[in-house]
Motif scaffolding. Structure first.
Motif, PDB file in Angstrom:
ATOM      1  N   PRO A 112      45.848  24.531  50.971  1.00  0.00           N
ATOM      2  CA  PRO A 112      46.407  24.707  49.629  1.00  0.00           C
ATOM      3  C   PRO A 112      45.927  26.016  49.022  1.00  0.00           C
ATOM      4  O   PRO A 112      44.777  26.412  49.229  1.00  0.00           O
ATOM      5  CB  PRO A 112      45.871  23.496  48.860  1.00  0.00           C
ATOM      6  N   ARG A 113      46.823  26.677  48.276  1.00  0.00           N
ATOM      7  CA  ARG A 113      46.477  27.990  47.711  1.00  0.00           C
ATOM      8  C   ARG A 113      47.219  28.221  46.407  1.00  0.00           C
ATOM      9  O   ARG A 113      48.363  27.804  46.256  1.00  0.00           O
ATOM     10  CB  ARG A 113      46.878  29.136  48.653  1.00  0.00           C
ATOM     11  N   ALA A 114      46.567  28.952  45.504  1.00  0.00           N
ATOM     12  CA  ALA A 114      47.204  29.529  44.318  1.00  0.00           C
ATOM     13  C   ALA A 114      46.582  30.893  44.083  1.00  0.00           C
ATOM     14  O   ALA A 114      45.476  31.174  44.560  1.00  0.00           O
ATOM     15  CB  ALA A 114      47.003  28.631  43.101  1.00  0.00           C
ATOM     16  N   VAL A 127      50.444  34.953  54.688  1.00  0.00           N
ATOM     17  CA  VAL A 127      49.841  34.432  53.461  1.00  0.00           C
ATOM     18  C   VAL A 127      48.335  34.586  53.582  1.00  0.00           C
ATOM     19  O   VAL A 127      47.745  34.231  54.613  1.00  0.00           O
ATOM     20  CB  VAL A 127      50.234  32.954  53.244  1.00  0.00           C
ATOM     21  N   ALA A 128      47.689  35.112  52.521  1.00  0.00           N
ATOM     22  CA  ALA A 128      46.257  35.393  52.595  1.00  0.00           C
ATOM     23  C   ALA A 128      45.570  35.065  51.284  1.00  0.00           C
ATOM     24  O   ALA A 128      46.108  35.284  50.200  1.00  0.00           O
ATOM     25  CB  ALA A 128      46.019  36.859  52.952  1.00  0.00           C
ATOM     26  N   GLY A 129      44.349  34.535  51.394  1.00  0.00           N
ATOM     27  CA  GLY A 129      43.509  34.313  50.234  1.00  0.00           C
ATOM     28  C   GLY A 129      44.002  33.230  49.300  1.00  0.00           C
ATOM     29  O   GLY A 129      44.749  32.340  49.685  1.00  0.00           O
ATOM     30  N   GLY A 130      43.560  33.326  48.051  1.00  0.00           N
ATOM     31  CA  GLY A 130      43.875  32.299  47.072  1.00  0.00           C
ATOM     32  C   GLY A 130      42.935  31.137  47.231  1.00  0.00           C
ATOM     33  O   GLY A 130      41.835  31.271  47.769  1.00  0.00           O
ATOM     34  N   ALA A 131      43.322  29.960  46.756  1.00  0.00           N
ATOM     35  CA  ALA A 131      42.549  28.719  46.914  1.00  0.00           C
ATOM     36  C   ALA A 131      42.591  27.915  45.639  1.00  0.00           C
ATOM     37  O   ALA A 131      43.134  28.367  44.623  1.00  0.00           O
ATOM     38  CB  ALA A 131      41.105  28.993  47.306  1.00  0.00           C
ATOM     39  N   PRO A 132      42.037  26.700  45.672  1.00  0.00           N
ATOM     40  CA  PRO A 132      42.015  25.875  44.462  1.00  0.00           C
ATOM     41  C   PRO A 132      41.166  26.495  43.355  1.00  0.00           C
ATOM     42  O   PRO A 132      40.466  27.485  43.545  1.00  0.00           O
ATOM     43  CB  PRO A 132      41.385  24.565  44.960  1.00  0.00           C
ATOM     44  N   VAL A 133      41.214  25.856  42.175  1.00  0.00           N
ATOM     45  CA  VAL A 133      40.489  26.338  40.993  1.00  0.00           C
ATOM     46  C   VAL A 133      39.003  26.466  41.312  1.00  0.00           C
ATOM     47  O   VAL A 133      38.423  25.628  41.997  1.00  0.00           O
ATOM     48  CB  VAL A 133      40.711  25.378  39.808  1.00  0.00           C
ATOM     49  N   ASN A 134      38.390  27.552  40.776  1.00  0.00           N
ATOM     50  CA  ASN A 134      36.946  27.799  40.890  1.00  0.00           C
ATOM     51  C   ASN A 134      36.477  28.019  42.325  1.00  0.00           C
ATOM     52  O   ASN A 134      35.304  27.794  42.645  1.00  0.00           O
ATOM     53  CB  ASN A 134      36.140  26.659  40.251  1.00  0.00           C
ATOM     54  N   SER A 163      37.703  39.525  55.899  1.00  0.00           N
ATOM     55  CA  SER A 163      36.245  39.648  55.851  1.00  0.00           C
ATOM     56  C   SER A 163      35.678  39.073  54.565  1.00  0.00           C
ATOM     57  O   SER A 163      34.512  38.680  54.525  1.00  0.00           O
ATOM     58  CB  SER A 163      35.836  41.124  55.986  1.00  0.00           C
ATOM     59  N   SER A 164      36.508  38.999  53.503  1.00  0.00           N
ATOM     60  CA  SER A 164      36.046  38.512  52.214  1.00  0.00           C
ATOM     61  C   SER A 164      37.004  37.467  51.668  1.00  0.00           C
ATOM     62  O   SER A 164      38.223  37.591  51.821  1.00  0.00           O
ATOM     63  CB  SER A 164      35.944  39.665  51.203  1.00  0.00           C
ATOM     64  N   ALA A 165      36.463  36.444  51.020  1.00  0.00           N
ATOM     65  CA  ALA A 165      37.292  35.482  50.293  1.00  0.00           C
ATOM     66  C   ALA A 165      37.838  36.167  49.045  1.00  0.00           C
ATOM     67  O   ALA A 165      37.100  36.872  48.337  1.00  0.00           O
ATOM     68  CB  ALA A 165      36.468  34.260  49.933  1.00  0.00           C
ATOM     69  N   GLY A 190      41.083  44.205  46.356  1.00  0.00           N
ATOM     70  CA  GLY A 190      40.603  43.613  45.115  1.00  0.00           C
ATOM     71  C   GLY A 190      40.489  42.106  45.161  1.00  0.00           C
ATOM     72  O   GLY A 190      40.333  41.492  46.209  1.00  0.00           O
ATOM     73  N   GLY A 191      40.541  41.501  43.971  1.00  0.00           N
ATOM     74  CA  GLY A 191      40.399  40.068  43.837  1.00  0.00           C
ATOM     75  C   GLY A 191      38.966  39.674  43.552  1.00  0.00           C
ATOM     76  O   GLY A 191      38.090  40.515  43.306  1.00  0.00           O
ATOM     77  N   TYR A 192      38.698  38.368  43.565  1.00  0.00           N
ATOM     78  CA  TYR A 192      37.336  37.898  43.362  1.00  0.00           C
ATOM     79  C   TYR A 192      37.099  36.626  44.167  1.00  0.00           C
ATOM     80  O   TYR A 192      38.033  35.989  44.654  1.00  0.00           O
ATOM     81  CB  TYR A 192      37.048  37.672  41.878  1.00  0.00           C
ATOM     82  N   SER A 193      35.836  36.254  44.297  1.00  0.00           N
ATOM     83  CA  SER A 193      35.468  35.020  44.975  1.00  0.00           C
ATOM     84  C   SER A 193      34.398  34.320  44.150  1.00  0.00           C
ATOM     85  O   SER A 193      33.946  34.842  43.128  1.00  0.00           O
ATOM     86  CB  SER A 193      34.943  35.311  46.391  1.00  0.00           C
ATOM     87  N   ALA A 194      33.965  33.161  44.611  1.00  0.00           N
ATOM     88  CA  ALA A 194      32.956  32.413  43.870  1.00  0.00           C
ATOM     89  C   ALA A 194      31.595  33.089  43.931  1.00  0.00           C
ATOM     90  O   ALA A 194      30.767  32.925  43.039  1.00  0.00           O
ATOM     91  CB  ALA A 194      32.852  30.995  44.430  1.00  0.00           C
ATOM     92  N   THR A 195      31.335  33.880  44.992  1.00  0.00           N
ATOM     93  CA  THR A 195      30.028  34.501  45.160  1.00  0.00           C
ATOM     94  C   THR A 195      29.976  35.921  44.617  1.00  0.00           C
ATOM     95  O   THR A 195      28.975  36.332  44.035  1.00  0.00           O
ATOM     96  CB  THR A 195      29.631  34.520  46.636  1.00  0.00           C
TER      97      THR A 195
END
Length: 494
Positions: free
Chosen positions: A152-154, A168-175, A198-200, A218-223
């Protein structure tokens, strides 16, 4: 619009310029003025509103030139995820139903497949993040479910590869965020896992390069809250590789591919504010370099490459302004304001060269409104065909020519060049203009006269000339006014 009455001498000039005919002409103009006109006026103008408000929706230009809008959300006392989809017809400025999504979703992707269908993947629904995918078929105006994604992804990305598959790459559930990627094969209706990035990343951006690779940035991850790094996927080797970093971290920003093949990363949220900075990626060297910054910072905005190669950046939270980037001069200039502030909207380049902006979140909540941006086409019309290709003020022009079919004309005139896209007979007309026109066509290379017309008929004081051309032959089109007439010119080529 004020239309002056004819003088007595003009009434006596010709049966074609009779008072009764001019009254009919004025009445016809008044009728046209309250109907939709595809005429070209540089800048922003309202388009017909959508059937309902939406934000974080998708907009996809179909093979027939219409625009499919699907998904999104809006807030009343509750969060609403509309399943109704709709199509915009640029020729009529109207919206019609485009069937019903099987699931309401926002922050999804919509990708035009090679066969003309549209693949919609993932997104957030009322209760969960979706793995489900569905296809829109324009031929049947209907939606069907297809195989779900592996994950699942958003706030993910989806890019159609040159072989027709969709990455399709990246995304994921909330938080959370993922580095997982997968490929959809429309021929077999299957998803296949490919190596992970290499990066979430989520709320990143992606673009197809001219060599077939896919750039993700770009983008961001939880870490790591915000990334400036970038990487490319190579379908030939089924692998990812790092391609350095942008000058700043960015989320919720667009990547756009210029005619030169370079890619612009425009604005975004850096985590420390909204820098107006813009970076250019060069696929030939796999390097980033800063270019001229925008006038203001923007995120959840849009960036659209126009037919002339310039880039239109529009909107953002709390912003109704737009600006234009010219790669040739590395400069940004103001491009006016939309009818409303809007972010989380869409912007779609239409076949006629205009840009349709829809929905989003504005000061009054989630929007159903839409705007059209019409670039200043200048004097070279390329090979464009259609009604209302140009709208221009001739009163501000000078009198540079005298039409052969209207002796004594001292009206100001405007001239354009146009190149035949194929061999055949083309009709150039000024139907929809606000004044009595005279139209002349010339061979742009030799200067030979190819046709001249004052009035199409006794009841219409606009002009039309049909000419047979071979592909690539260039016309010089000159629009004068009868005697001293001037006004708003509308030019059509069919």
């Amino acid at each position: 619009m004020i239309i002056s009455a004819p003088s007595a001498s003009e009434v006596r000039m010709s049966v074609n310029k009779s008072l009764s005919s001019r009254i009919a002409f004025i009445v016809s103009l008044l009728i046209v003025s309250v109907a939709w006109s595809g005429a070209w006026a540089a800048g922003w103008s309202p388009a017909a509103p959508m059937l309902g408000p939406r934000s974080l929706h998708s907009a996809t230009r179909l093979a027939n030139g219409n625009v499919l809008v699907a998904g999104g959300f809006y807030i009343t006392t509750v969060w609403n995820f509309p399943t109704a989809a709709e199509q915009y017809n640029p020729s009529t400025n109207t919206w019609t139903s485009a069937g019903t999504l099987l699931r309401g979703r926002r922050a999804h992707t919509a990708t035009l497949l090679q066969d003309g269908r549209v693949l919609v993947t993932g997104g957030e629904s009322t209760t969960s993040t979706l793995a489900q995918a569905e296809l829109y078929n324009p031929a049947t105006n209907s939606w069907t479910e297809v195989a779900p994604m592996i994950s699942p992804r958003a706030f993910h990305t989806a890019v159609r590869l040159q072989n027709g598959k969709v990455l399709v790459a990246g995304g994921a559930p909330v938080n959370s965020a993922t580095n997982a990627a997968e490929l959809y094969d429309p021929a077999t209706n299957t998803w296949t896992a490919v190596p992970s990035m290499s990066s979430a990343r989520k709320q990143h951006s992606a673009a197809l390069l001219g060599d077939g690779r896919v750039l993700v940035a770009g983008g961001y991850s939880a870490t790591t809250p915000f990334w400036s790094s970038a990487e490319v996927y190579n379908p030939a080797t089924n692998s990812w590789s790092s391609v350095g970093s942008m000058s700043t971290a960015r989320v919720l920003f667009p990547l756009v591919v210029l005619p030169s093949g370079k890619v612009l990363a425009v604005g975004g949220n850096s985590g420390a504010g909204l820098p107006p900075s813009v970076d250019a990626f060069d696929p030939a060297t796999n390097t980033w370099a800063p270019v001229a910054p925008m006038g203001i910072g923007r995120y959840v905005h849009t960036a659209t490459v126009l037919a002339n190669g310039q880039v239109l950046a529009a909107g953002a939270y709390g912003r109704d302004s737009a600006e234009l980037y010219a790669p040739a001069t590395n400069t940004w200039t103001s491009a006016g304001v939309m009818s409303s502030t809007r972010g989380e909207h869409t912007a779609t380049l239409l076949a006629n060269g205009k840009v349709l902006v829809t929905g989003g979140s504005g000061g009054s909540g989630h929007l159903a409104t839409a705007d059209l941006y019409s670039p200043d086409v200048g004097s070279d019309l390329g090979s464009a065909l259609g009604s209302g290709l140009v709208q221009a003020d001739t009163c501000a022009a000078t009198n540079d020519s005298t039409p052969a079919c209207s002796a004594g004309s001292t009206a100001p005139d405007r001239s354009f060049t146009w190149t035949a896209p194929s061999s055949g007979t083309f009709t150039v007309s000024t139907t929809g203009s606000s004044f009595d026109t005279v139209l002349s066509l010339f061979d742009a290379n030799t200067g030979a006269a190819l046709g001249c017309n004052d009035d199409v008929s006794a009841s219409t004081f606009q002009s039309s000339v049909a000419v047979t051309l071979t592909a690539g032959r260039q016309l010089r089109i000159v629009v004068d006014g009868y005697r001293t007439r001037c006004g708003t010119l509308t030019l059509n080529i069919q």
